[in-house]
Every structure is written in structure tokens, then in C-alpha cells.
Enzyme design. Structure first.
Site, short mmCIF file in Angstrom:
data_model
loop_
_atom_site.label_atom_id
_atom_site.label_comp_id
_atom_site.label_asym_id
_atom_site.label_seq_id
_atom_site.Cartn_x
_atom_site.Cartn_y
_atom_site.Cartn_z
CG ASN A 38 43.40 125.52 85.71
OD1 ASN A 38 44.52 125.51 86.22
ND2 ASN A 38 43.19 126.05 84.51
CE LYS A 64 42.08 129.51 84.69
NZ LYS A 64 41.30 130.44 83.84
CG HIS A 104 43.66 126.55 80.10
ND1 HIS A 104 43.55 127.91 79.88
CD2 HIS A 104 42.65 126.22 80.94
CE1 HIS A 104 42.53 128.38 80.58
NE2 HIS A 104 41.96 127.38 81.22
CD GLU A 118 43.95 131.21 81.45
OE1 GLU A 118 42.89 131.72 81.85
OE2 GLU A 118 44.69 130.50 82.17
CD GLU A 137 38.76 125.45 80.28
OE1 GLU A 137 38.49 125.57 81.48
OE2 GLU A 137 39.85 125.77 79.79
N GLY A 155 36.61 133.24 82.89
CA GLY A 155 36.92 134.40 83.73
C GLY A 155 36.14 135.65 83.38
CB SER A 163 31.96 131.68 84.09
OG SER A 163 32.97 132.61 83.73
N GLY A 183 38.16 130.04 88.87
CA GLY A 183 38.09 130.87 90.07
C GLY A 183 37.35 130.23 91.23
#
Length: 252
Positions: free
Chosen positions: A9, A11, A96, A98, A168, A174, A214, A236
Site C-alpha cells: 500500500n 499511500k 483503511h 486512515e 491492521e 507507521g 509495521s 512503508g
């Protein structure tokens, strides 16, 4: 059938040239390999059509990171599920944390998105997960069950069987914090039991449930070794081929 999947992902990262370079680098890295999992990259909307034309879609699936909750019309700035499907992408990330936190996406909105994605032949990767305070209060089982039931349990068994679920823990996205392999297994097993209760054991056993939060090349092997953890939704670490490939290779 239940699949092992490693999905990236991106982002809101990567310009179009950077994204093309990353996708082509991953395509090259996978060219002579037979990974023991399906590989998906979730990219910003502007990348989808170009990347689908630049890589081997038999090796790498492509996902949008979101889609609109409306079919079409006067919704300036939105991108419909039909538009996503027209690019060659086969997947879409929905729900998600976010999107829920920053853009106020409710279960009703997510239900509409899931239905539109399925109607346009896309496979939704549906995200669930608890906040730090909910985990500390011991409410994590209840939270993920509510997220699933409110947004997805209106689906027929046939449609639900097309879903991918991504757990998640919001407190691990993150932050560098990661659920232990045992914590991941515990809640993945709970999610599977909730699905079995709503539908049946076969649908639950066939459902792919990914871990996100993570996940990296150092901890992926241990996480993926657990029986109910079928892969990862990677943030990430999906932004560089040399970080993403060890996660793909964690399946052996």
C-alpha cells in the site's frame, strides 16, 4: 480457495515516474522467480493505468487505494469503481484506518464502496483494526467484529467469498510497533471464527486474512508462520524493492 498474499500500500507516495520505476523494478525482481504467494501493489489513482501497462499482471496484481461510494455523477475529485476497473487494476483497498480517521468513512459508506467494487469485478481488500486505547481496554475482538458485521455481513455468501480481509492494528501502523506473531494469530483466528459464525466454516477457512502494521523483512517470516495469518498488507516497506522482496520471500 485461500491464498497467501503480500500486498503493498503505497499511500500518498511516489510521483508517476517514481511509481513506474518502482513497479518495473519489482517486476524485474520477480521475473525469474516463483513466489509462494500472490503479489499485489496498491498505488495512487494516477499510477494505475500506466503501471498496468508496464508490468506483467500475471506476476503482480494492481490495486487502487480507495474508490468512491457512488457509481458516477457530479462528485468532483472522486474516482469510481468502474474507473478503477477500466485501468486494468483488479483490487481495491477499502476501509483503511486512515480513510476512517481522516475522511470520516463510516460503515454505511464502506458498504456502498464494497458493493460497487464487487459489481465492477474488483476484489476488495477490506481493512479492520482497533485503536491503541481499544486494545488496552481489551475491546479489540469486539471492535473488529463490529467493523466486519456493520459493513460486510449484508453480503451474500457468494459475494463475501470474494473478499480479502486485512487486520491492521491502528496502533502499529507507521509507528514501528508490531503485534507479536501470537497476538496476530489470536485475532486472525477470532476474525475467522466470526466469519464462520455468520456464514459457514468453509467460507471462513477459504478467506484470506492479511496482517498489516509495521510488517517488514525481519518479522514477516514469524508472522506468516502462524496458521491464520495469510500474508501482509505492507505500507512503508513496500516503497523499495529491496525492502519489499524479503517480505514476499518470507513464505519460503
Amino acid at each position: 480457495m485461500r491464498k497467501n498474499i503480500v500486498a503493498g500500500n503505497w499511500k500518498m507516495n511516489m510521483t508517476l515516474p517514481e511509481g513506474i520505476s518502482l513497479a518495473k523494478g519489482l517486476d524485474e525482481a520477480l521475473r525469474n522467480k516463483e513466489p509462494k504467494c500472490d503479489v499485489i501493489i496498491g498505488t495512487p489513482f494516477i499510477h494505475l493505468a500506466t503501471i498496468c501497462n508496464e508490468i506483467d499482471l500475471k506476476k503482480i496484481g494492481v490495486a487502487a487505494e480507495n474508490c468512491a461510494d457512488q457509481e458516477k455523477g457530479a462528485y468532483t475529485g472522486e474516482v469510481s469503481a468502474a474507473m478503477v476497473a477500466s485501468t486494468g487494476a483488479k483490487y481495491v483497498i477499502i476501509g483503511h484506518s486512515e480513510r476512517r480517521a481522516y475522511y470520516g468513512e463510516t460503515s454505511d459508506i464502506l458498504t456502498k464502496k464494497v458493493n460497487l467494487a464487487l459489481a465492477n469485478g474488483l476484489t476488495p481488500i477490506f481493512c479492520v483494526g482497533e485503536q491503541k486505547e481499544e486494545r488496552e481496554a481489551g475491546e479489540h475482538f469486539e471492535v473488529v467484529e463490529k467493523q466486519l458485521s456493520e459493513a460486510l455481513f449484508n453480503l451474500s455468501a457468494e459475494d463475501f467469498s470474494k473478499m480479502i480481509i486485512a487486520y491492521e492494528p491502528v496502533w502499529a501502523i507507521g509507528t514501528g510497533l508490531t503485534a507479536t506473531a501470537d497476538q496476530a494469530q489470536e485475532i486472525h483466528a477470532h476474525i475467522r471464527s466470526v466469519i464462520a459464525k455468520q456464514y459457514d466454516k468453509t467460507i471462513a477457512e477459504d478467506c484470506t486474512i492479511l496482517y498489516g502494521g509495521s510488517c517488514n523483512g525481519d518479522n514477516a517470516k514469524e508472522l506468516f508462520s502462524r496458521p491464520d495469518v495469510d500474508g501482509g498488507l505492507i505500507g512503508g516497506a513496500s516503497l523499495a524493492v529491496e525492502k519489499f522482496m524479503p517480505i514476499i520471500e518470507a513464505f519460503g
